[in-house]
Design a protein around this motif. Structure first.
Motif, PDB file in Angstrom:
ATOM      1  N   CYS A  47      -3.219 -12.737  -1.567  1.00  0.00           N
ATOM      2  CA  CYS A  47      -3.003 -11.283  -1.504  1.00  0.00           C
ATOM      3  C   CYS A  47      -2.431 -10.773  -2.834  1.00  0.00           C
ATOM      4  CB  CYS A  47      -2.041 -10.937  -0.361  1.00  0.00           C
ATOM      5  SG  CYS A  47      -2.715 -11.316   1.272  1.00  0.00           S
ATOM      6  N   ALA A  48      -2.946  -9.643  -3.285  1.00  0.00           N
ATOM      7  CA  ALA A  48      -2.523  -9.112  -4.594  1.00  0.00           C
ATOM      8  C   ALA A  48      -1.197  -8.356  -4.463  1.00  0.00           C
ATOM      9  CB  ALA A  48      -3.593  -8.170  -5.133  1.00  0.00           C
ATOM     10  N   PRO A  49      -0.343  -8.410  -5.498  1.00  0.00           N
ATOM     11  CA  PRO A  49       0.856  -7.569  -5.497  1.00  0.00           C
ATOM     12  C   PRO A  49       0.435  -6.118  -5.286  1.00  0.00           C
ATOM     13  CG  PRO A  49       0.891  -9.075  -7.386  1.00  0.00           C
ATOM     14  CD  PRO A  49      -0.465  -9.224  -6.731  1.00  0.00           C
ATOM     15  N   GLY A  50       1.179  -5.407  -4.456  1.00  0.00           N
ATOM     16  CA  GLY A  50       0.859  -4.000  -4.216  1.00  0.00           C
ATOM     17  C   GLY A  50      -0.159  -3.766  -3.112  1.00  0.00           C
ATOM     18  N   SER A  51      -0.776  -4.836  -2.600  1.00  0.00           N
ATOM     19  CA  SER A  51      -1.795  -4.660  -1.550  1.00  0.00           C
ATOM     20  C   SER A  51      -1.125  -4.577  -0.180  1.00  0.00           C
ATOM     21  CB  SER A  51      -2.814  -5.802  -1.593  1.00  0.00           C
ATOM     22  OG  SER A  51      -2.192  -7.025  -1.235  1.00  0.00           O
ATOM     23  N   SER A  52      -1.951  -4.375   0.863  1.00  0.00           N
ATOM     24  CA  SER A  52      -1.422  -4.230   2.225  1.00  0.00           C
ATOM     25  C   SER A  52      -1.866  -5.395   3.103  1.00  0.00           C
ATOM     26  CB  SER A  52      -1.885  -2.898   2.820  1.00  0.00           C
ATOM     27  OG  SER A  52      -3.299  -2.820   2.806  1.00  0.00           O
ATOM     28  N   LEU A  53      -1.033  -5.655   4.127  1.00  0.00           N
ATOM     29  CA  LEU A  53      -1.278  -6.798   5.019  1.00  0.00           C
ATOM     30  C   LEU A  53      -0.802  -6.442   6.418  1.00  0.00           C
ATOM     31  CD1 LEU A  53      -1.720  -9.985   5.460  1.00  0.00           C
ATOM     32  CD2 LEU A  53       0.715 -10.197   4.925  1.00  0.00           C
ATOM     33  N   VAL A  54      -1.601  -6.837   7.420  1.00  0.00           N
ATOM     34  CA  VAL A  54      -1.140  -6.796   8.807  1.00  0.00           C
ATOM     35  C   VAL A  54      -1.043  -8.231   9.299  1.00  0.00           C
ATOM     36  CG1 VAL A  54      -1.765  -6.212  11.186  1.00  0.00           C
ATOM     37  CG2 VAL A  54      -2.100  -4.534   9.365  1.00  0.00           C
ATOM     38  N   VAL A  55       0.065  -8.579   9.930  1.00  0.00           N
ATOM     39  CA  VAL A  55       0.225  -9.905  10.533  1.00  0.00           C
ATOM     40  C   VAL A  55       0.320  -9.718  12.042  1.00  0.00           C
ATOM     41  CG1 VAL A  55       1.619 -11.993  10.664  1.00  0.00           C
ATOM     42  CG2 VAL A  55       1.470 -10.735   8.502  1.00  0.00           C
ATOM     43  N   PHE A  56      -0.623 -10.311  12.763  1.00  0.00           N
ATOM     44  CA  PHE A  56      -0.571 -10.273  14.229  1.00  0.00           C
ATOM     45  C   PHE A  56       0.153 -11.523  14.721  1.00  0.00           C
ATOM     46  CE2 PHE A  56      -4.281  -7.440  13.714  1.00  0.00           C
ATOM     47  CZ  PHE A  56      -3.901  -6.409  14.566  1.00  0.00           C
ATOM     48  N   GLY A  57       1.274 -11.308  15.406  1.00  0.00           N
ATOM     49  CA  GLY A  57       2.037 -12.418  15.969  1.00  0.00           C
ATOM     50  C   GLY A  57       3.122 -12.877  15.016  1.00  0.00           C
ATOM     51  N   ILE A  58       4.381 -12.626  15.407  1.00  0.00           N
ATOM     52  CA  ILE A  58       5.496 -13.081  14.573  1.00  0.00           C
ATOM     53  C   ILE A  58       6.141 -14.289  15.245  1.00  0.00           C
ATOM     54  CG2 ILE A  58       7.649 -12.437  13.415  1.00  0.00           C
ATOM     55  CD1 ILE A  58       5.184 -11.058  12.238  1.00  0.00           C
ATOM     56  N   GLY A  59       5.395 -15.390  15.227  1.00  0.00           N
ATOM     57  CA  GLY A  59       5.998 -16.694  15.478  1.00  0.00           C
ATOM     58  C   GLY A  59       6.419 -17.229  14.121  1.00  0.00           C
ATOM     59  N   ALA A  60       6.626 -18.534  14.038  1.00  0.00           N
ATOM     60  CA  ALA A  60       7.036 -19.128  12.766  1.00  0.00           C
ATOM     61  C   ALA A  60       5.983 -18.890  11.686  1.00  0.00           C
ATOM     62  CB  ALA A  60       7.274 -20.626  12.956  1.00  0.00           C
ATOM     63  N   VAL A  61       4.714 -19.028  12.054  1.00  0.00           N
ATOM     64  CA  VAL A  61       3.640 -18.860  11.062  1.00  0.00           C
ATOM     65  C   VAL A  61       3.592 -17.401  10.585  1.00  0.00           C
ATOM     66  CG1 VAL A  61       1.139 -18.976  10.720  1.00  0.00           C
ATOM     67  CG2 VAL A  61       2.306 -20.784  12.001  1.00  0.00           C
ATOM     68  N   GLY A  62       3.663 -16.473  11.530  1.00  0.00           N
ATOM     69  CA  GLY A  62       3.605 -15.066  11.159  1.00  0.00           C
ATOM     70  C   GLY A  62       4.796 -14.645  10.312  1.00  0.00           C
ATOM     71  N   LEU A  63       5.981 -15.145  10.667  1.00  0.00           N
ATOM     72  CA  LEU A  63       7.167 -14.782   9.887  1.00  0.00           C
ATOM     73  C   LEU A  63       7.078 -15.375   8.473  1.00  0.00           C
ATOM     74  CD1 LEU A  63       9.851 -13.208  10.127  1.00  0.00           C
ATOM     75  CD2 LEU A  63      10.959 -15.410  10.531  1.00  0.00           C
TER      76      LEU A  63
END
Ligand code: CXF
Ligand code: ZN
Length: 371
Positions: free
Chosen positions: A184-200
């Protein structure tokens, strides 16, 4: 041969039974490690349910760390007394291993989930009976483990040894998905589905990289709060609002990258509605057993017109030695506080730890042998 304590699964779906069994000596290229701590990963529970080829009884566990006790013939990377974290095993000589992509090793499945070493033996015995071992080259739900020179990494002073093993699977998977696989590039956007250990870990990786918008979608309030504290700019409760609509409200042009850690069809199906032009969809979650053949979302024409990349990710494309060293350096510099996700349990309480994790009480239980 050494007497050890291990959490044994006797049959598919059976609870873990913590009892005394025996561990053989390290063979050529192997090391015996006294386990200081071992994380529980969702894959261990999939294995407990009987989804891998390993016969039962079996010992799982693949986020171990500890002290090297003895080494087999030819081992030069570590010596007795060294502090090490364990990761997955790879052959070191196939095409992917040769170009530094061991997570896609030609022998990934037999080396990590067959229940035996490459030569077909298992180091574990219960009386006269073989116990499947060598899970991810370690089977570390135990007081001691046999690993290979290839899947041990030295842990510097200052990094807590008992939790360092979680870097070897869950943490490298999430952080690596953002920093390596999707890059992922600096300044870009991200959605993470699921905040388990991997998501966090993905959220923490996004913070390291300097993304501008990081949206955590998670049903548990405490996990949303932790994500916001450690790098997410927004958090969405998908039980309270339509996640896709909420994401479009934040990013009307769509999101540059989506990482799914859930494997849930209702989550994966929303991806075409939220991905920006040239967006990337990365996925690391194993779908539920009944939907294990879940298909990629959307249409071929849609993906073509939008220039999307769909990226299956194993272990965050980690090269193990280099990436774990990098993450430990970031921890020591105060920029990657992976210890924040941990709750410690005695190994003897493994079944309670699993129940608590299922209930969303803790992100990453780490089992401590001998307590
Ligand atoms: C697993 C995910 C499913 C395929 C093998 C590797 N990762 C670790 O838990
Ligand atoms: Zn894992």
């Amino acid at each position: 041969m050494t007497d050890i304590i291990a959490a044994v699964v006797d049959a598919p779906g059976a609870p873990f039974d913590v009892r005394a069994i025996t561990l053989g000596d390290p063979g050529p290229g192997e090391v015996r490690v006294r386990i200081a701590g071992v994380g529980i990963c969702h894959t261990d529970l999939v294995a407990q349910a009987g989804w891998f080829t390993a016969p039962m009884p079996a010992v799982f566990g693949h986020e171990g760390s500890g002290i090297v006790e003895s080494v087999g013939q030819g081992v030069t990377k570590v010596a007795p007394g060294d502090r090490v974290a364990l990761s997955f095993l790879s052959c070191g000589s196939c095409a992917c291993c040769s170009r530094g992509e061991p997570a896609y090793c030609a022998d990934m499945t037999p080396l990590n989930s067959s229940g035996s070493r490459p030569d077909g033996t298992t180091p574990l015995k219960d009386g006269d009976r073989d116990v499947a071992g060598a899970f991810f080259g370690q089977s570390s739900f135990a007081s001691h483990s046999i690993a290979s020179e290839r899947n041990v990494v030295k842990v510097p002073e200052g990094v807590p040894l008992d939790i360092a093993g979680i870097l070897g699977c869950g943490v490298q998977t999430g952080a690596g998905a953002v920093l390596r696989s999707l890059d992922c590039a600096p300044g870009s956007s991200l959605v993470v589905f699921g905040i388990g250990a991997v998501g966090l870990a993905a959220v923490m990786g996004a913070k390291l990289r300097g993304l501008s918008t990081v949206i955590a979608v998670e049903i548990h309030e405490s996990r949303r709060a932790l994500a916001l504290e450690l790098g997410a700019t927004h958090a969405i409760d998908p039980t309270a609002e339509d996640a896709a609509e909420a994401i479009r409200a934040i990013l009307p042009g769509g999101v540059d990258a989506v990482l799914d850690t859930t494997g849930l069809p209702q989550v994966v199906d929303t991806v075409p509605a939220i991905l920006a032009k040239r967006g990337q969809f990365g996925f690391v979650g194993i779908p539920p057993a009944a939907q294990i053949d879940l298909k990629l979302p959307g249409t071929l024409m849609g993906a073509m017109r939008n220039g999307w990349t769909f990226r299956g990710i194993i272990e965050g494309d980690s090269d193990v030695d280099g990436f774990l060293a990098e993450l430990m350096d970031e921890y020591l510099a105060g920029r990657f506080p992976f210890d924040r996700m941990v709750a410690r349990y005695p190994l003897s309480k493994i079944n309670e730890a699993v129940a608590d994790q299922h209930a969303g009480r803790y992100l990453k239980p780490v089992l401590i042998p001998g307590e």
